[in-house]
Design a protein around this motif. Structure first.
Motif, PDB file in Angstrom:
ATOM      1  N   PHE A  70      42.637  47.591  40.695  1.00 49.55           N
ATOM      2  CA  PHE A  70      41.597  46.581  40.520  1.00 49.55           C
ATOM      3  C   PHE A  70      41.956  45.315  41.302  1.00 49.55           C
ATOM      4  CE2 PHE A  70      39.375  49.122  37.630  1.00 49.55           C
ATOM      5  CZ  PHE A  70      38.259  48.474  37.139  1.00 49.55           C
ATOM      6  N   GLY A  71      43.208  44.860  41.155  1.00 46.47           N
ATOM      7  CA  GLY A  71      43.626  43.662  41.864  1.00 46.47           C
ATOM      8  C   GLY A  71      43.495  43.818  43.368  1.00 46.47           C
ATOM      9  N   PHE A  72      43.879  44.968  43.873  1.00 47.71           N
ATOM     10  CA  PHE A  72      43.814  45.229  45.316  1.00 47.71           C
ATOM     11  C   PHE A  72      42.363  45.230  45.803  1.00 47.71           C
ATOM     12  CE2 PHE A  72      43.719  48.047  49.023  1.00 47.71           C
ATOM     13  CZ  PHE A  72      44.718  47.494  49.800  1.00 47.71           C
ATOM     14  N   LEU A  73      41.490  45.941  45.093  1.00 45.94           N
ATOM     15  CA  LEU A  73      40.093  46.048  45.508  1.00 45.94           C
ATOM     16  C   LEU A  73      39.378  44.700  45.451  1.00 45.94           C
ATOM     17  CD1 LEU A  73      39.023  49.412  43.813  1.00 45.94           C
ATOM     18  CD2 LEU A  73      39.398  48.998  46.251  1.00 45.94           C
ATOM     19  N   LEU A  74      39.681  43.907  44.432  1.00 45.94           N
ATOM     20  CA  LEU A  74      39.017  42.610  44.303  1.00 45.94           C
ATOM     21  C   LEU A  74      39.313  41.708  45.496  1.00 45.94           C
ATOM     22  CD1 LEU A  74      39.543  41.862  40.499  1.00 45.94           C
ATOM     23  CD2 LEU A  74      37.415  42.498  41.644  1.00 45.94           C
ATOM     24  N   VAL A  75      40.546  41.750  45.977  1.00 41.85           N
ATOM     25  CA  VAL A  75      40.905  40.920  47.138  1.00 41.85           C
ATOM     26  C   VAL A  75      40.166  41.403  48.389  1.00 41.85           C
ATOM     27  CG1 VAL A  75      42.787  40.124  48.615  1.00 41.85           C
ATOM     28  CG2 VAL A  75      43.158  40.379  46.162  1.00 41.85           C
ATOM     29  N   LEU A  76      39.931  42.719  48.486  1.00 39.76           N
ATOM     30  CA  LEU A  76      39.222  43.251  49.648  1.00 39.76           C
ATOM     31  C   LEU A  76      37.771  42.791  49.688  1.00 39.76           C
ATOM     32  CD1 LEU A  76      40.526  46.925  49.997  1.00 39.76           C
ATOM     33  CD2 LEU A  76      41.394  44.819  51.027  1.00 39.76           C
ATOM     34  N   ASN A  77      37.247  42.294  48.564  1.00 42.67           N
ATOM     35  CA  ASN A  77      35.880  41.777  48.576  1.00 42.67           C
ATOM     36  C   ASN A  77      35.851  40.246  48.529  1.00 42.67           C
ATOM     37  OD1 ASN A  77      33.148  42.275  48.824  1.00 42.67           O
ATOM     38  ND2 ASN A  77      32.762  42.216  46.633  1.00 42.67           N
ATOM     39  N   ASP A  78      36.915  39.623  48.989  1.00 43.51           N
ATOM     40  CA  ASP A  78      36.964  38.173  49.130  1.00 43.51           C
ATOM     41  C   ASP A  78      36.730  37.841  50.594  1.00 43.51           C
ATOM     42  OD1 ASP A  78      37.436  35.454  48.951  1.00 43.51           O
ATOM     43  OD2 ASP A  78      39.615  35.682  49.020  1.00 43.51           O
ATOM     44  N   HIS A  79      35.522  37.343  50.908  1.00 46.90           N
ATOM     45  CA  HIS A  79      35.150  37.111  52.303  1.00 46.90           C
ATOM     46  C   HIS A  79      35.043  35.628  52.645  1.00 46.90           C
ATOM     47  CE1 HIS A  79      34.375  41.400  52.815  1.00 46.90           C
ATOM     48  NE2 HIS A  79      33.825  41.351  51.618  1.00 46.90           N
ATOM     49  N   LEU A  80      35.781  34.833  51.946  1.00 50.97           N
ATOM     50  CA  LEU A  80      35.853  33.402  52.199  1.00 50.97           C
ATOM     51  C   LEU A  80      34.555  32.687  51.821  1.00 50.97           C
ATOM     52  CD1 LEU A  80      37.894  33.362  55.516  1.00 50.97           C
ATOM     53  CD2 LEU A  80      38.699  33.395  53.159  1.00 50.97           C
ATOM     54  N   GLY A  81      34.521  31.390  52.035  1.00 48.36           N
ATOM     55  CA  GLY A  81      33.453  30.531  51.532  1.00 48.36           C
ATOM     56  C   GLY A  81      34.082  29.451  50.668  1.00 48.36           C
ATOM     57  N   THR A  82      33.288  28.765  49.862  1.00 45.24           N
ATOM     58  CA  THR A  82      33.842  27.775  48.943  1.00 45.24           C
ATOM     59  C   THR A  82      34.611  28.489  47.839  1.00 45.24           C
ATOM     60  OG1 THR A  82      31.880  27.802  47.528  1.00 45.24           O
ATOM     61  CG2 THR A  82      31.874  26.257  49.388  1.00 45.24           C
ATOM     62  N   LEU A  83      35.520  27.777  47.169  1.00 50.40           N
ATOM     63  CA  LEU A  83      36.294  28.388  46.093  1.00 50.40           C
ATOM     64  C   LEU A  83      35.370  28.894  44.986  1.00 50.40           C
ATOM     65  CD1 LEU A  83      38.941  29.111  44.681  1.00 50.40           C
ATOM     66  CD2 LEU A  83      39.011  26.767  43.767  1.00 50.40           C
ATOM     67  N   GLY A  84      34.363  28.090  44.633  1.00 50.29           N
ATOM     68  CA  GLY A  84      33.433  28.510  43.593  1.00 50.29           C
ATOM     69  C   GLY A  84      32.720  29.796  43.946  1.00 50.29           C
ATOM     70  N   HIS A  85      32.288  29.896  45.201  1.00 56.84           N
ATOM     71  CA  HIS A  85      31.603  31.113  45.640  1.00 56.84           C
ATOM     72  C   HIS A  85      32.542  32.316  45.600  1.00 56.84           C
ATOM     73  CE1 HIS A  85      28.927  33.734  47.938  1.00 56.84           C
ATOM     74  NE2 HIS A  85      29.969  34.037  48.692  1.00 56.84           N
ATOM     75  N   ARG A  86      33.774  32.130  46.048  1.00 58.17           N
ATOM     76  CA  ARG A  86      34.735  33.235  46.074  1.00 58.17           C
ATOM     77  C   ARG A  86      35.058  33.719  44.665  1.00 58.17           C
ATOM     78  NH1 ARG A  86      39.287  31.083  50.221  1.00 58.17           N
ATOM     79  NH2 ARG A  86      40.123  33.200  49.953  1.00 58.17           N
ATOM     80  N   LEU A  87      35.235  32.787  43.736  1.00 58.47           N
ATOM     81  CA  LEU A  87      35.516  33.178  42.355  1.00 58.47           C
ATOM     82  C   LEU A  87      34.315  33.903  41.737  1.00 58.47           C
ATOM     83  CD1 LEU A  87      37.407  30.029  41.000  1.00 58.47           C
ATOM     84  CD2 LEU A  87      38.372  32.163  41.884  1.00 58.47           C
ATOM     85  N   TRP A  88      33.112  33.454  42.085  1.00 62.21           N
ATOM     86  CA  TRP A  88      31.903  34.105  41.579  1.00 62.21           C
ATOM     87  C   TRP A  88      31.801  35.541  42.100  1.00 62.21           C
ATOM     88  CZ3 TRP A  88      28.033  35.737  38.974  1.00 62.21           C
ATOM     89  CH2 TRP A  88      26.905  36.307  39.576  1.00 62.21           C
ATOM     90  N   VAL A  89      32.051  35.743  43.392  1.00 64.68           N
ATOM     91  CA  VAL A  89      31.971  37.078  43.979  1.00 64.68           C
ATOM     92  C   VAL A  89      33.041  37.993  43.382  1.00 64.68           C
ATOM     93  CG1 VAL A  89      32.248  38.405  46.111  1.00 64.68           C
ATOM     94  CG2 VAL A  89      30.919  36.296  46.121  1.00 64.68           C
ATOM     95  N   ILE A  90      34.253  37.477  43.219  1.00 61.10           N
ATOM     96  CA  ILE A  90      35.329  38.285  42.638  1.00 61.10           C
ATOM     97  C   ILE A  90      34.998  38.662  41.201  1.00 61.10           C
ATOM     98  CG2 ILE A  90      37.733  38.172  41.833  1.00 61.10           C
ATOM     99  CD1 ILE A  90      38.306  36.507  44.374  1.00 61.10           C
ATOM    100  N   THR A  91      34.434  37.722  40.439  1.00 61.29           N
ATOM    101  CA  THR A  91      34.058  38.008  39.052  1.00 61.29           C
ATOM    102  C   THR A  91      32.943  39.038  38.991  1.00 61.29           C
ATOM    103  OG1 THR A  91      34.691  35.780  38.361  1.00 61.29           O
ATOM    104  CG2 THR A  91      33.226  37.002  36.888  1.00 61.29           C
ATOM    105  N   LEU A  92      31.937  38.890  39.844  1.00 59.13           N
ATOM    106  CA  LEU A  92      30.847  39.864  39.890  1.00 59.13           C
ATOM    107  C   LEU A  92      31.365  41.243  40.270  1.00 59.13           C
ATOM    108  CD1 LEU A  92      27.809  40.494  39.771  1.00 59.13           C
ATOM    109  CD2 LEU A  92      27.682  39.868  42.195  1.00 59.13           C
ATOM    110  N   THR A  93      32.261  41.290  41.252  1.00 63.54           N
ATOM    111  CA  THR A  93      32.841  42.565  41.666  1.00 63.54           C
ATOM    112  C   THR A  93      33.633  43.196  40.520  1.00 63.54           C
ATOM    113  OG1 THR A  93      33.031  41.716  43.929  1.00 63.54           O
ATOM    114  CG2 THR A  93      34.284  43.698  43.390  1.00 63.54           C
ATOM    115  N   PHE A  94      34.380  42.374  39.803  1.00 67.74           N
ATOM    116  CA  PHE A  94      35.154  42.861  38.659  1.00 67.74           C
ATOM    117  C   PHE A  94      34.233  43.472  37.600  1.00 67.74           C
ATOM    118  CE2 PHE A  94      36.933  41.802  34.399  1.00 67.74           C
ATOM    119  CZ  PHE A  94      37.971  42.710  34.393  1.00 67.74           C
TER     120      PHE A  94
END
Length: 346
Positions: A52-76
């Motif tokens: 899970f940790g590995f896959l979540l990082v693979l869906n981090d495509h940069l942007g603002t910190l808030g946006h990145r945390l939102w995308v990682i949470t949605l992916t999770f």
């Protein structure tokens, strides 16, 4: 284009900035669940947290910190939903197959339209397959979800710290809402591709189930990864995927034969996963090789003391089968490739 140019195109390493923060987060989020699991004598289950940790990082495509945390949470949340649905539909093909067809059709519609939503859906389909075809997950579902949450926390904490320590200008990103709107298209070509994509996945699933292939769902995963709307890009990815998997299998076998201690293997897995984001940014075949190496050593952890070479060979076989069915999907989506030089007469 001559053969040499094709080979150069397939094997070239693209110049790209090294994503150091993501590399650090990837390594950290992969190792911590394994360390905790080993300490609590729950190593086999903790592998889910590392994945899970590995896959979540693979869906981090940069942007603002808030946006990145939102995308990682949605992916999770998508991964959790996928794993749970897989467990609930496991052994019930009348439910599993329509679910997979619906998601793969949607995945075909959003292919290349926005990496964040596409990978969230793709990873959730992976988890459906893992939940449906891994009996141990259903048996230890609550514990598996606990380690998955640990992997998520590792990503959130490490990423937040690194962004504050190493500030940078946010890169442009494709908004998930825009990608979702694009999936509502009426464009005929996109729907034809989505249909071919979902049929290729269905055929692969039915074949591996019929022959009861060990870890046959890995072949399905290969089809999900390699197919693209454009025929040339898909064929390149098929060749790169198989070559990268072959390299990864050979490297993983050498590691499995050489390392017989969990406490040596875990830092080694962290080191390999560290290079995951970097390798994917440079070349698809190189990224495939690094990820396959990491996954195979990770899956071998419970039997690392004896060294089991069976899993790497199964992985290579499943990838080969997936590549063949992926090629079938490419032909279904782009039948013109069969008569590019000699088109049929009307």
């Amino acid at each position: 284009m001559g053969l040499r140019l094709h080979v150069n195109e397939l094997l070239k390493i693209n110049p790209a900035p090294s994503p150091w923060p993501r590399m650090v987060v990837c390594s950290f989020a992969t190792m911590i669940p394994l360390i905790v699991g080993t300490s609590l004598h729950q190593l086999p289950i903790s592998i889910f947290g590392a994945l899970f940790g590995f896959l979540l990082v693979l869906n981090d495509h940069l942007g603002t910190l808030g946006h990145r945390l939102w995308v990682i949470t949605l992916t999770f949340l998508c991964l959790l939903a996928g794993l749970t649905l897989g467990v609930l539909t496991g052994g019930q093909k009348a439910l599993l197959i329509p679910l997979l067809l619906a998601l793969t059709y949607w995945l075909g519609l959003i292919s290349t339209q926005g990496a964040e939503l596409e990978r969230a859906v793709l990873f959730s389909v992976f988890q459906i397959l893992a939940g449906a075809y891994s009996p141990a997950v259903a048996k230890y579902l609550s514990l598996s979800l606990g380690y998955a949450f640990l992997g998520y926390l590792c990503v959130i904490v490490a990423l937040s710290i690194l962004v504050f320590v190493r500030r940078h200008n946010p890169n442009p990103f494709a908004r998930i809402r825009e990608t979702f709107k694009k999936s509502l298209t009426k464009e005929k070509s996109r729907h034809l591709y989505a249909l071919s994509f979902s049929l290729a996945v269905l055929i692969t699933l039915l074949v591996v189930d019929y022959f009861q292939m060990s870890h046959g769902y890995w072949a399905v995963g290969t089809v999900l990864i390699i197919m693209r709307p454009e025929a040339k890009a898909s064929i390149y990815r098929i060749i790169q995927r198989f070559f990268g998997t072959l390299v990864g299998v050979l490297v993983a076998e050498m590691i499995i034969l050489s390392v017989h201690s969990v406490w040596i293997a875990i830092p080694l897995i962290g080191f390999i996963s560290f290079w995951g984001p970097w390798s994917l940014s440079r070349s698809y075949w190189l990224g495939s090789a690094v990820i396959v190496t990491m996954l195979l050593v990770l899956l071998d952890l419970p039997s690392i003391a004896t060294g089991d070479l069976h899993t790497p060979l199964i992985r290579l076989q499943a990838t080969g089968i997936g590549c063949l069915f992926g090629l079938l999907g490419v032909v279904m989506a782009n039948p013109q490739v069969l008569w590019r030089d000699n088109p049929p007469r009307s």
